[in-house]
Design a protein around this motif. Structure first.
Motif, PDB file in Angstrom:
ATOM      1  N   ILE A 102     -13.358  -2.364  -0.788  1.00 47.77           N
ATOM      2  CA  ILE A 102     -14.513  -2.936  -1.493  1.00 47.77           C
ATOM      3  C   ILE A 102     -14.479  -4.451  -1.335  1.00 47.77           C
ATOM      4  N   SER A 103     -15.568  -5.036  -0.907  1.00 45.12           N
ATOM      5  CA  SER A 103     -15.673  -6.490  -0.773  1.00 45.12           C
ATOM      6  C   SER A 103     -16.670  -7.038  -1.778  1.00 45.12           C
ATOM      7  N   ILE A 104     -16.286  -8.154  -2.422  1.00 46.27           N
ATOM      8  CA  ILE A 104     -17.222  -8.799  -3.348  1.00 46.27           C
ATOM      9  C   ILE A 104     -18.144  -9.769  -2.605  1.00 46.27           C
ATOM     10  N   GLY A 105     -17.958  -9.909  -1.279  1.00 47.71           N
ATOM     11  CA  GLY A 105     -18.758 -10.829  -0.489  1.00 47.71           C
ATOM     12  C   GLY A 105     -18.045 -12.162  -0.332  1.00 47.71           C
ATOM     13  N   PRO A 106     -18.582 -13.053   0.507  1.00 47.49           N
ATOM     14  CA  PRO A 106     -19.910 -12.944   1.125  1.00 47.49           C
ATOM     15  C   PRO A 106     -19.983 -11.974   2.288  1.00 47.49           C
ATOM     16  N   ASN A 107     -18.867 -11.668   2.944  1.00 42.29           N
ATOM     17  CA  ASN A 107     -18.898 -10.782   4.107  1.00 42.29           C
ATOM     18  C   ASN A 107     -18.599  -9.345   3.701  1.00 42.29           C
ATOM     19  N   ILE A 108     -19.399  -8.415   4.230  1.00 38.08           N
ATOM     20  CA  ILE A 108     -19.206  -6.991   3.960  1.00 38.08           C
ATOM     21  C   ILE A 108     -19.076  -6.293   5.310  1.00 38.08           C
ATOM     22  N   PRO A 109     -17.863  -6.075   5.785  1.00 38.81           N
ATOM     23  CA  PRO A 109     -17.691  -5.439   7.108  1.00 38.81           C
ATOM     24  C   PRO A 109     -18.162  -3.982   7.114  1.00 38.81           C
ATOM     25  N   ALA A 110     -18.308  -3.463   8.298  1.00 35.68           N
ATOM     26  CA  ALA A 110     -18.641  -2.040   8.439  1.00 35.68           C
ATOM     27  C   ALA A 110     -17.565  -1.197   7.775  1.00 35.68           C
ATOM     28  N   ALA A 151       0.828  -1.210   0.000  1.00 38.62           N
ATOM     29  CA  ALA A 151       0.000   0.000   0.000  1.00 38.62           C
ATOM     30  C   ALA A 151       0.859   1.256   0.000  1.00 38.62           C
ATOM     31  N   ASN A 152       1.917   1.238   0.790  1.00 36.83           N
ATOM     32  CA  ASN A 152       2.775   2.419   0.876  1.00 36.83           C
ATOM     33  C   ASN A 152       3.753   2.516  -0.285  1.00 36.83           C
ATOM     34  N   ALA A 153       4.263   1.370  -0.742  1.00 36.61           N
ATOM     35  CA  ALA A 153       5.220   1.389  -1.854  1.00 36.61           C
ATOM     36  C   ALA A 153       4.579   1.916  -3.125  1.00 36.61           C
ATOM     37  N   ALA A 154       3.296   1.614  -3.332  1.00 37.69           N
ATOM     38  CA  ALA A 154       2.627   1.994  -4.582  1.00 37.69           C
ATOM     39  C   ALA A 154       1.570   3.082  -4.405  1.00 37.69           C
ATOM     40  N   SER A 155       1.420   3.603  -3.197  1.00 37.16           N
ATOM     41  CA  SER A 155       0.373   4.608  -2.915  1.00 37.16           C
ATOM     42  C   SER A 155      -0.993   4.112  -3.396  1.00 37.16           C
ATOM     43  N   ILE A 156      -1.366   2.948  -2.925  1.00 39.76           N
ATOM     44  CA  ILE A 156      -2.630   2.332  -3.345  1.00 39.76           C
ATOM     45  C   ILE A 156      -3.808   3.145  -2.828  1.00 39.76           C
ATOM     46  N   LYS A 157      -4.778   3.394  -3.712  1.00 42.55           N
ATOM     47  CA  LYS A 157      -5.949   4.206  -3.368  1.00 42.55           C
ATOM     48  C   LYS A 157      -7.135   3.357  -2.922  1.00 42.55           C
ATOM     49  N   ALA A 158      -7.274   2.165  -3.520  1.00 43.75           N
ATOM     50  CA  ALA A 158      -8.426   1.315  -3.199  1.00 43.75           C
ATOM     51  C   ALA A 158      -7.996  -0.143  -3.198  1.00 43.75           C
ATOM     52  N   ILE A 159      -8.671  -0.921  -2.365  1.00 44.28           N
ATOM     53  CA  ILE A 159      -8.451  -2.369  -2.329  1.00 44.28           C
ATOM     54  C   ILE A 159      -9.776  -3.057  -2.523  1.00 44.28           C
ATOM     55  N   ILE A 160      -9.836  -3.941  -3.515  1.00 44.08           N
ATOM     56  CA  ILE A 160     -11.031  -4.756  -3.729  1.00 44.08           C
ATOM     57  C   ILE A 160     -10.648  -6.197  -3.480  1.00 44.08           C
ATOM     58  N   CYS A 161     -11.439  -6.900  -2.666  1.00 46.05           N
ATOM     59  CA  CYS A 161     -11.027  -8.248  -2.325  1.00 46.05           C
ATOM     60  C   CYS A 161     -12.197  -9.183  -2.079  1.00 46.05           C
ATOM     61  N   ASP A 162     -11.876 -10.452  -2.080  1.00 42.75           N
ATOM     62  CA  ASP A 162     -12.822 -11.482  -1.727  1.00 42.75           C
ATOM     63  C   ASP A 162     -13.215 -11.294  -0.258  1.00 42.75           C
ATOM     64  N   GLY A 163     -14.506 -11.509   0.027  1.00 43.38           N
ATOM     65  CA  GLY A 163     -14.993 -11.279   1.386  1.00 43.38           C
ATOM     66  C   GLY A 163     -14.770 -12.448   2.311  1.00 43.38           C
TER      67      GLY A 163
END
Length: 551
Positions: A162-170, A128-140
């Motif tokens: 961003i979560s594709i599910g099944p779990n979507i945390p607060a 995240a810091n090496a590439a200045s990542i703005k967003a993370i989308i992942c399996d839930g």
């Protein structure tokens, strides 16, 4: 489709291919619009992706489906503030959402950072810091979500999760509901320039911190050779490459070249590798083409293949590590199919390969891809002669080939170390035989210097792998006062042979190597272990083995 990019698409032999292969690069090429949407316009009902999982679920997506889904996915990402040039990490295993995500990001002009689900919080913080990542989308998945959440306090550039599910945390965005509500993304006047980055891939870090390989918008076009002239795919092919989407092998075998030639991509989404399960899906779905690392084939040939209908299987390719000849011979005897090896790096596309026109030589990588100007250079800088070891290099001069990376992101020093005077130095050693075939030796820092001999780890590993009790092994050099270094073998035995570990079997393995290859190469030290140290991409960490021996 490939006719748009190649003046000549069929060749009579490898000499014809070498002389006449030429790639035409269009202005402002964009894979998502020019290929995916291009197929959707031309043949919207053409099958693009057949996805199935280890729970028995399956779904088919046509190119028309993909256009509609990726337009909405791009619209959804855009509504979250993701713009051209933004860095987006994708931890999506083999979920179908990986394909929706990467195509959507290409449409926006954002940069995807593929990542494996095996990353820990520490790994995510580093990236995240090496590439200045703005967003993370992942399996839930709970484990993935926990690692991402734990990394956030030390990842200040990340704005969206961003979560594709099944779990979507607060505080996480819901991918599925988001794309349902999203307005389709409208194509910008200029989505990407050819030099714009579309992928930043972290290498697996066999010797240090992962490097960030930058790949541009025309990178996908170099994979025409991968799919058409190595994997031998056509419009009726159903191709499976066994790879996690966290690694570039996924875009080698599950995306770019395959859709450029109009083949269907087959995805088997599984949590645990089981040889019998792979064979079952090959049989059930009548897969026509398979690409996997040698380790996979080692496990497949231990199964009873007569139980499975592999009649549809036309072609098999092998990459990721060098191929041991005994695997080739056994698979050929069982299936009648010749495994065709290929070599490349995260920094390149396919560079050396065994094409349909040439006879495979078991253990050889094959012949150089004419898309690149490939050579072997000795340590003294001259061209290696037949039989002489040299480092694999790509000469580019003033004509930079598509497919060759654009340097290591934010690391000019490291880039300048491997790209010197118009030459890219791969760091891999090989030798060339009288027929021009290349034979892998090992990484330059892995070569063992013993009593004046230069011994490549792979040749000794190949000899050991012909012994029926050995499942895996790694060859390294150990300091020695007399010889400088001596050869050590770290060996994993087959499950039913582990009880044999000891001096008697060690002597048997040493004698076996002496019979299979030059006697001076035999391992003077043999250590039996339950598993080899590996990177999260599955590559053996010889540096870790060496470190223990130098203590």
């Amino acid at each position: 489709m490939i006719e748009k990019y190649l003046p000549q698409t069929t060749f009579t032999d490898f000499e014809d291919f070498k002389a006449n292969y030429q790639l035409n690069i269009p202005v402002d090429f964009n894979f998502a619009y020019d290929v995916v949407d291009g197929w959707a316009e031309k043949e919207p009902n053409k099958r693009a992706l057949l996805w199935t999982n280890d729970q028995g679920e399956s779904r088919t997506y046509t190119f028309g489906d993909l256009k509609e889904i990726t337009d909405r996915t791009a619209g959804y990402f855009s509504s979250l503030g993701i713009q051209k040039g933004d860095m987006v990490m994708a931890i999506l295993k083999r979920r179908a959402e990986f394909w929706f995500t990467i195509i959507a990001l290409h449409k926006i002009g954002a940069v995807i950072i593929p990542a494996t689900h095996l990353l820990t919080s520490k790994d995510i913080i580093y990236r995240a810091n090496a590439a200045s990542i703005k967003a993370i989308i992942c399996d839930g998945d709970d484990v993935i979500l926990h690692h991402v959440n734990s990394a956030m306090p030390e990842s200040p550039t990340v704005e969206k999760l961003i979560s594709i599910g099944p779990n979507i945390p607060a505080r996480w965005e819901d991918f599925q509901s988001g794309i349902k509500k999203a307005q389709p993304f409208e194509r910008p006047e200029e989505p990407t320039k050819n030099e714009d980055p579309i992928i930043v891939s972290f290498t697996s870090g066999t010797t240090g911190d992962p490097k960030m390989v930058t790949l541009d918008s025309v990178y996908p076009l170099a994979h025409i050779v991968t799919a058409k002239y190595w994997q031998n795919l056509h419009e009726d092919s159903l191709h499976l490459t066994i790879a996690d989407t966290g690694w570039l092998k996924a875009v080698w075998g599950k995306l770019y070249g395959q859709w450029l030639v109009g083949a269907s991509v087959f995805v088997y989404d599984h949590e645990k590798f089981t040889p019998s399960a792979i064979l079952e899906v090959l049989s059930k779905y009548q897969v026509t083409s398979l690409c996997a690392p040698p380790t996979i084939f080692r496990f497949l040939i231990r199964e009873d293949l007569s139980k499975y209908d592999l009649s549809a299987l036309e072609w098999c390719t092998i990459a990721g590590e060098a191929l041991n000849p005994e695997v080739y011979d056994k698979f050929l005897a069982l299936t009648g199919i010749k495994l065709r090896e290929g070599y490349g790096q995260s920094e390149t596309t396919l560079t050396i390969f065994t094409s349909p026109w040439v006879k495979p030589k078991p253990g050889s990588m094959g012949l150089p891809n004419p898309h690149y100007d490939i050579d072997l250079l000795t340590a003294e800088g001259h061209r290696a002669q037949a039989g002489e070891q040299g480092q694999i290099v790509i000469r580019y001069g003033d004509k930079y080939p598509s497919g060759l990376f654009n340097g290591y992101y934010r690391n000019k020093r490291l880039t300048n170390e491997v790209m010197v005077d118009g030459i890219y130095f791969t760091g891999d050693l090989a030798w060339r035989d009288e027929d021009g075939y290349f034979w892998f030796v090992g990484r330059a820092d892995d070569v063992i210097k013993s009593s004046g001999y230069r011994i490549g780890p792979f040749e000794v590993e190949s000899a050991l792998m012909t012994h029926p009790d050995v499942v895996e092994c790694a060859i390294t050099g150990v300091p020695d006062e007399i010889r400088g270094q001596i050869v050590k073998a770290t060996v994993v035995l087959a499950a039913d042979c582990k009880h044999k570990a000891g001096p008697e079997l060690a002597k048997e393995l040493q004698d076996h190597v002496k019979q299979v290859t030059a006697p001076y190469k035999y391992p003077r030290i043999i250590e039996f272990v339950d598993e080899l140290p590996k990177t999260i991409s599955g590559k053996i960490r010889r540096v870790e083995i060496r470190a223990k021996d130098f203590i």
